[in-house]
Design an enzyme around this catalytic site. Structure first.
Site, short mmCIF file in Angstrom:
data_model
loop_
_atom_site.label_atom_id
_atom_site.label_comp_id
_atom_site.label_asym_id
_atom_site.label_seq_id
_atom_site.Cartn_x
_atom_site.Cartn_y
_atom_site.Cartn_z
N GLU A 1 10.55 -19.37 9.80
CA GLU A 1 11.20 -20.52 10.41
C GLU A 1 11.75 -21.37 9.28
OE1 GLU A 1 10.38 -24.27 13.44
OE2 GLU A 1 8.67 -23.19 12.61
N ASN B 1 0.87 -1.18 0.00
CA ASN B 1 0.00 0.00 0.00
C ASN B 1 0.90 1.22 0.00
OD1 ASN B 1 -2.73 -1.19 0.29
ND2 ASN B 1 -1.78 -2.09 2.10
#
Length: 126
Positions: A121, A60
């Site tokens: 991760e 945005n």
């Protein structure tokens, strides 16, 4: 009814830095990019080799800094060579944690943080 997870959306502030993170540090590829200047946002879809789930990066143009809530934890990826990927991440400019294992197990994962603060991760592929 059969549901299939197809995408995960991350709102990002610096699209160039974020694209570098996912395409240069990892092997994600830009599948498509749609720009909506009249609405002041862009959508970039990333593919991860071997997965049908895409990451949708929403940029945005005039957004305030995003706050990552405490309910969201991380995204996960697997790699063939965990130790080598850990070295690559440690040598990068991205915040990278140490190799870890659960309850005395051999280290099997670590975390690296993208430019917007999302944690990834990185796990050993089984």
């Amino acid at each position: 009814m059969n549901q299939v997870l197809v995408e995960i959306c991350l709102r990002v502030r610096d699209i160039d830095a974020t694209l570098d993170f996912y395409t240069e540090l990892f092997d994600f590829e830009v599948a498509s990019r749609r720009e909506f200047p009249d609405n002041k946002f862009d959508l970039i879809y990333l593919n991860s080799p071997g997965s049908s789930v895409q990451i949708e990066l929403t940029y945005n143009y005039d957004a305030e800094p995003y706050v990552i809530g405490n309910g969201f934890s991380h995204l996960g990826v697997t790699v063939n060579d965990l130790e080598e990927m850990h070295k690559i991440c440690k040598a990068s400019s991205y915040e990278t944690g140490e190799l870890k294992g659960l309850s005395g197990e051999t280290p099997s994962y670590f975390f690296v943080t993208d430019p917007d603060g999302y944690r990834i991760e990185v796990k050993r592929k089984h």
